[in-house]
Design a protein around this motif. Sequence first.
Motif, PDB file in Angstrom:
ATOM      1  N   ASP A   1      81.746 -20.385 -26.501  1.00 52.27           N
ATOM      2  CA  ASP A   1      80.585 -21.047 -25.909  1.00 52.27           C
ATOM      3  C   ASP A   1      79.615 -20.029 -25.321  1.00 52.27           C
ATOM      4  OD1 ASP A   1      81.208 -23.699 -26.402  1.00 52.27           O
ATOM      5  OD2 ASP A   1      82.027 -24.095 -24.405  1.00 52.27           O
ATOM      6  N   HIS A   2      78.348 -20.431 -25.281  1.00 51.29           N
ATOM      7  CA  HIS A   2      77.338 -19.607 -24.622  1.00 51.29           C
ATOM      8  C   HIS A   2      77.530 -19.687 -23.112  1.00 51.29           C
ATOM      9  CE1 HIS A   2      74.967 -18.685 -28.148  1.00 51.29           C
ATOM     10  NE2 HIS A   2      75.122 -19.939 -28.540  1.00 51.29           N
ATOM     11  N   VAL A   3      77.248 -18.569 -22.443  1.00 52.91           N
ATOM     12  CA  VAL A   3      77.204 -18.497 -20.995  1.00 52.91           C
ATOM     13  C   VAL A   3      75.749 -18.165 -20.659  1.00 52.91           C
ATOM     14  CG1 VAL A   3      78.000 -17.271 -18.942  1.00 52.91           C
ATOM     15  CG2 VAL A   3      79.584 -17.682 -20.835  1.00 52.91           C
ATOM     16  N   THR A   4      75.121 -19.054 -19.901  1.00 54.55           N
ATOM     17  CA  THR A   4      73.694 -18.901 -19.605  1.00 54.55           C
ATOM     18  C   THR A   4      73.448 -19.034 -18.114  1.00 54.55           C
ATOM     19  OG1 THR A   4      73.238 -19.973 -21.724  1.00 54.55           O
ATOM     20  CG2 THR A   4      71.399 -19.731 -20.216  1.00 54.55           C
ATOM     21  N   ARG A   5      72.693 -18.096 -17.582  1.00 52.60           N
ATOM     22  CA  ARG A   5      72.313 -18.190 -16.171  1.00 52.60           C
ATOM     23  C   ARG A   5      71.243 -19.257 -16.027  1.00 52.60           C
ATOM     24  NH1 ARG A   5      69.734 -13.615 -12.207  1.00 52.60           N
ATOM     25  NH2 ARG A   5      69.608 -15.004 -10.434  1.00 52.60           N
ATOM     26  N   LEU A   6      71.429 -20.161 -15.067  1.00 55.51           N
ATOM     27  CA  LEU A   6      70.455 -21.211 -14.795  1.00 55.51           C
ATOM     28  C   LEU A   6      69.508 -20.741 -13.697  1.00 55.51           C
ATOM     29  CD1 LEU A   6      72.906 -24.240 -14.816  1.00 55.51           C
ATOM     30  CD2 LEU A   6      71.467 -23.414 -16.677  1.00 55.51           C
ATOM     31  N   SER A   7      68.239 -21.150 -13.794  1.00 51.36           N
ATOM     32  CA  SER A   7      67.280 -20.719 -12.771  1.00 51.36           C
ATOM     33  C   SER A   7      67.316 -21.617 -11.566  1.00 51.36           C
ATOM     34  CB  SER A   7      65.877 -20.640 -13.322  1.00 51.36           C
ATOM     35  OG  SER A   7      65.608 -21.624 -14.252  1.00 51.36           O
TER      36      SER A   7
ATOM     37  N   GLY B   1      75.780 -18.035  -5.166  1.00 48.25           N
ATOM     38  CA  GLY B   1      74.949 -19.221  -5.328  1.00 48.25           C
ATOM     39  C   GLY B   1      74.351 -19.344  -6.715  1.00 48.25           C
ATOM     40  N   SER B   2      74.413 -18.272  -7.506  1.00 44.50           N
ATOM     41  CA  SER B   2      73.913 -18.333  -8.883  1.00 44.50           C
ATOM     42  C   SER B   2      74.755 -19.307  -9.680  1.00 44.50           C
ATOM     43  CB  SER B   2      73.977 -16.958  -9.543  1.00 44.50           C
ATOM     44  OG  SER B   2      73.156 -16.034  -8.886  1.00 44.50           O
ATOM     45  N   ARG B   3      74.103 -19.995 -10.591  1.00 47.04           N
ATOM     46  CA  ARG B   3      74.817 -20.966 -11.422  1.00 47.04           C
ATOM     47  C   ARG B   3      74.766 -20.555 -12.881  1.00 47.04           C
ATOM     48  NH1 ARG B   3      74.144 -26.973  -8.793  1.00 47.04           N
ATOM     49  NH2 ARG B   3      75.062 -26.370  -6.795  1.00 47.04           N
ATOM     50  N   LEU B   4      75.887 -20.823 -13.556  1.00 43.06           N
ATOM     51  CA  LEU B   4      76.027 -20.512 -14.972  1.00 43.06           C
ATOM     52  C   LEU B   4      76.400 -21.772 -15.736  1.00 43.06           C
ATOM     53  CD1 LEU B   4      78.215 -17.269 -14.731  1.00 43.06           C
ATOM     54  CD2 LEU B   4      75.746 -17.392 -15.124  1.00 43.06           C
ATOM     55  N   ALA B   5      75.726 -21.994 -16.850  1.00 47.61           N
ATOM     56  CA  ALA B   5      76.122 -23.055 -17.775  1.00 47.61           C
ATOM     57  C   ALA B   5      77.140 -22.444 -18.726  1.00 47.61           C
ATOM     58  CB  ALA B   5      74.917 -23.570 -18.544  1.00 47.61           C
ATOM     59  N   VAL B   6      78.286 -23.093 -18.846  1.00 46.80           N
ATOM     60  CA  VAL B   6      79.343 -22.674 -19.763  1.00 46.80           C
ATOM     61  C   VAL B   6      79.781 -23.928 -20.497  1.00 46.80           C
ATOM     62  CG1 VAL B   6      81.589 -21.557 -20.005  1.00 46.80           C
ATOM     63  CG2 VAL B   6      80.113 -20.935 -18.078  1.00 46.80           C
ATOM     64  N   GLY B   7      79.495 -23.993 -21.790  1.00 50.22           N
ATOM     65  CA  GLY B   7      79.791 -25.230 -22.522  1.00 50.22           C
ATOM     66  C   GLY B   7      79.054 -26.384 -21.878  1.00 50.22           C
ATOM     67  N   ASP B   8      79.774 -27.484 -21.615  1.00 48.85           N
ATOM     68  CA  ASP B   8      79.175 -28.658 -20.973  1.00 48.85           C
ATOM     69  C   ASP B   8      79.188 -28.566 -19.453  1.00 48.85           C
ATOM     70  OD1 ASP B   8      78.973 -29.813 -23.498  1.00 48.85           O
ATOM     71  OD2 ASP B   8      80.892 -30.878 -23.306  1.00 48.85           O
ATOM     72  N   ALA B   9      79.836 -27.546 -18.910  1.00 48.36           N
ATOM     73  CA  ALA B   9      80.042 -27.425 -17.469  1.00 48.36           C
ATOM     74  C   ALA B   9      79.035 -26.473 -16.830  1.00 48.36           C
ATOM     75  CB  ALA B   9      81.466 -26.928 -17.199  1.00 48.36           C
ATOM     76  N   VAL B  10      78.949 -26.580 -15.509  1.00 41.40           N
ATOM     77  CA  VAL B  10      78.166 -25.632 -14.719  1.00 41.40           C
ATOM     78  C   VAL B  10      79.066 -25.140 -13.599  1.00 41.40           C
ATOM     79  CG1 VAL B  10      76.156 -25.296 -13.220  1.00 41.40           C
ATOM     80  CG2 VAL B  10      75.976 -26.780 -15.245  1.00 41.40           C
ATOM     81  N   ILE B  11      79.073 -23.809 -13.424  1.00 47.32           N
ATOM     82  CA  ILE B  11      79.852 -23.202 -12.350  1.00 47.32           C
ATOM     83  C   ILE B  11      78.908 -22.438 -11.437  1.00 47.32           C
ATOM     84  CG2 ILE B  11      81.957 -23.090 -13.731  1.00 47.32           C
ATOM     85  CD1 ILE B  11      81.432 -20.083 -14.126  1.00 47.32           C
ATOM     86  N   GLU B  12      79.351 -22.239 -10.196  1.00 47.97           N
ATOM     87  CA  GLU B  12      78.544 -21.525  -9.214  1.00 47.97           C
ATOM     88  C   GLU B  12      79.326 -20.322  -8.693  1.00 47.97           C
ATOM     89  OE1 GLU B  12      75.953 -23.525  -6.060  1.00 47.97           O
ATOM     90  OE2 GLU B  12      77.732 -22.884  -4.911  1.00 47.97           O
ATOM     91  N   ILE B  13      78.683 -19.173  -8.714  1.00 48.11           N
ATOM     92  CA  ILE B  13      79.283 -17.944  -8.182  1.00 48.11           C
ATOM     93  C   ILE B  13      79.358 -18.089  -6.666  1.00 48.11           C
ATOM     94  CG2 ILE B  13      78.985 -15.449  -7.930  1.00 48.11           C
ATOM     95  CD1 ILE B  13      79.631 -16.359 -10.817  1.00 48.11           C
ATOM     96  N   THR B  14      80.500 -17.765  -6.080  1.00 45.15           N
ATOM     97  CA  THR B  14      80.672 -17.880  -4.634  1.00 45.15           C
ATOM     98  C   THR B  14      80.614 -16.493  -3.982  1.00 45.15           C
ATOM     99  OG1 THR B  14      83.093 -17.736  -4.719  1.00 45.15           O
ATOM    100  CG2 THR B  14      82.108 -19.942  -4.923  1.00 45.15           C
ATOM    101  N   ALA B  15      80.556 -16.502  -2.666  1.00 46.09           N
ATOM    102  CA  ALA B  15      80.446 -15.249  -1.905  1.00 46.09           C
ATOM    103  C   ALA B  15      81.791 -14.536  -1.738  1.00 46.09           C
ATOM    104  CB  ALA B  15      79.849 -15.542  -0.530  1.00 46.09           C
ATOM    105  N   LYS B  16      82.893 -15.226  -1.970  1.00 42.18           N
ATOM    106  CA  LYS B  16      84.212 -14.615  -1.768  1.00 42.18           C
ATOM    107  C   LYS B  16      84.419 -13.471  -2.763  1.00 42.18           C
ATOM    108  CE  LYS B  16      89.169 -15.761  -1.634  1.00 42.18           C
ATOM    109  NZ  LYS B  16      89.453 -14.599  -0.871  1.00 42.18           N
ATOM    110  N   PRO B  17      84.667 -12.253  -2.253  1.00 45.89           N
ATOM    111  CA  PRO B  17      84.891 -11.113  -3.166  1.00 45.89           C
ATOM    112  C   PRO B  17      86.167 -11.279  -3.983  1.00 45.89           C
ATOM    113  CG  PRO B  17      84.575 -10.384  -0.888  1.00 45.89           C
ATOM    114  CD  PRO B  17      84.721 -11.873  -0.861  1.00 45.89           C
ATOM    115  N   HIS B  18      86.159 -10.679  -5.156  1.00 44.05           N
ATOM    116  CA  HIS B  18      87.334 -10.662  -6.041  1.00 44.05           C
ATOM    117  C   HIS B  18      87.659  -9.187  -6.263  1.00 44.05           C
ATOM    118  CE1 HIS B  18      90.189 -12.095  -8.884  1.00 44.05           C
ATOM    119  NE2 HIS B  18      89.483 -11.885  -9.980  1.00 44.05           N
TER     120      HIS B  18
END
Length: 182
Positions: free
Chosen positions: A176-182, A114-131
Motif C-alpha cells: 500500500d501507499h503511505v502518504t503524508r496528509l496535510s 501530530g502528523s498523519r499518514l494515510a496507509v491503505g484505508d486507514a489513517v495513523i497519527e505520529i505521537t510524541a512518545k520516542p521510540h
Amino acid sequence: MHVGADELAAGLGYIRESPTDAGTLDLIVRRPALGEREVLEEGQLDLAVGLVGDTWSVRPSSSTPDGSPHPEAQLNIMNARVAQLVAGSVDRWPLAGDQLYVDFDLSTQHLPAGSRLAVGDAVIEITAKPHRGCKKFTERFGAEATRFINTGPGIALNLRGRNARVVQPGTIRRGDHVTRLS
C-alpha cells in the motif's frame, strides 16, 4: 553476524533518500504473543486495539502509571531501509518488534508529532512518545546498531522508528501507499 559501524555509516545516505510524500508499506508484522511474530499480507487497524491480533492492547507498559498499554505506542513504525541495513534479509526484520515497516522518511523534521499518514484505508497519527533501541534490539542486531540509531543523526532521523496511534480504522496491505496528509 552484526553489521559494523562503518557499514552502518555508509548506509545513512540511502536512508536519507527515503520518500517524503508517497512511500510504501513494505511489511506488516503482528505480535500474537510475547516473542512471536506473524508476517501478514493484509491487516486491520482498529481504534481500540491497533493492529488486530497484535498484543499491544494487553501488554503492560512501564510508561503508564497503572501499567496499562501506552496509548501513544499503539503502533510501532520502522523505516524499511533502516531495517534492511541493520537486519539484512527481510526475514529478519520482524525481530525489531515493529508492526509496520515503511519506505518513508520518519524524521522529526519531516513528521513532527501530530502528523498523519494515510496507509491503505486507514489513517495513523505520529505521537510524541520516542521510540528508541533497547536491550532486545541490541541482542538481535548488536551494540553498533543500537548506538547508530540512538545517537546523533539516528535520533534526528528516528532510525529506530516512530510510535503512532490509529485515528481512522481500515484495511492495510503490503505494498500500500503511505502518504503524508496535510
